[in-house]
Write an enzyme that holds these catalytic residues in place. Structure first.
Site, PDB file in Angstrom:
ATOM      1  N   GLY A  54      59.928   0.443  53.623  1.00 53.79           N
ATOM      2  CA  GLY A  54      58.632   0.220  54.246  1.00 53.79           C
ATOM      3  C   GLY A  54      58.394   1.149  55.405  1.00 53.79           C
ATOM      4  CG  HIS A  55      60.929   3.711  56.728  1.00 56.05           C
ATOM      5  ND1 HIS A  55      61.770   2.749  56.231  1.00 56.05           N
ATOM      6  CD2 HIS A  55      61.568   4.895  56.600  1.00 56.05           C
ATOM      7  CE1 HIS A  55      62.881   3.325  55.817  1.00 56.05           C
ATOM      8  NE2 HIS A  55      62.780   4.629  56.023  1.00 56.05           N
ATOM      9  CB  ALA A  56      56.688   7.767  55.899  1.00 54.39           C
ATOM     10  CG  HIS A  57      62.072   9.361  57.471  1.00 49.46           C
ATOM     11  ND1 HIS A  57      62.737   8.880  58.566  1.00 49.46           N
ATOM     12  CD2 HIS A  57      62.463   8.596  56.420  1.00 49.46           C
ATOM     13  CE1 HIS A  57      63.515   7.876  58.193  1.00 49.46           C
ATOM     14  NE2 HIS A  57      63.357   7.675  56.901  1.00 49.46           N
ATOM     15  NE  ARG A 101      60.559   6.912  52.829  1.00 45.02           N
ATOM     16  CZ  ARG A 101      61.299   7.997  52.815  1.00 45.02           C
ATOM     17  NH1 ARG A 101      62.588   7.908  52.853  1.00 45.02           N
ATOM     18  NH2 ARG A 101      60.742   9.188  52.798  1.00 45.02           N
TER      19      ARG A 101
END
Length: 142
Positions: A54-57, A101
């Protein structure tokens, strides 16, 4: 600049060596994947119905592998969303930066191995989906 999700993720078919004793797969950073491996972590004992990630970079790239069991990897570049079922330990999913993702639908006993291009750095994380969409919008306005 609008990017196709196909340009930002790829399926990596890793070497699988099999003989009567079992199978072996190996990964070399900057050979099988396009980055040096600076961090390795794995998820396991994920309870039924739970979701992870539950995040992106901003900068980090990753290779995700189901070394045991299966799970779904939901990938989103702000324009397109795709679900990939990970269930073979010789197949990895390479994600470039700025991909949202989610991991879900873990089978019992599933183990998710992640090879990362950078060490852990909290400022590299985008943890809010609306903020992620704003970053994509600003990037693409340039």
């Amino acid at each position: 600049m609008l990017k196709s999700l196909d340009e930002e993720i790829s399926i990596v078919d890793l070497t699988k060596i099999t003989d009567p004793r079992g199978s072996l797969t190996f990964i070399e950073g900057e050979v099988h994947i396009p980055f040096p491996v600076r961090r390795v972590y794995y998820l396991y004992d994920v309870t039924s119905g739970s979701a992870r990630a539950g995040h992106a970079h901003f900068a980090l790239e990753q290779l995700v592998i189901a070394v045991s069991g299966s799970f779904d990897l939901v990938l989103d570049n702000g324009y397109d969303r795709r679900t990939i079922t990970c269930n073979r330990p010789w197949i990895g999913v390479h994600m470039k930066s700025l991909i949202w993702r989610d991991l879900n639908n873990f089978s019992s006993g599933a183990v998710c191995l992640v090879l990362a291009s950078e060490r852990y750095a909290e400022p590299d994380y985008i943890r809010n989906y609306d903020s992620f969409l704003e970053v994509i919008k600003q990037r693409d306005a340039r």
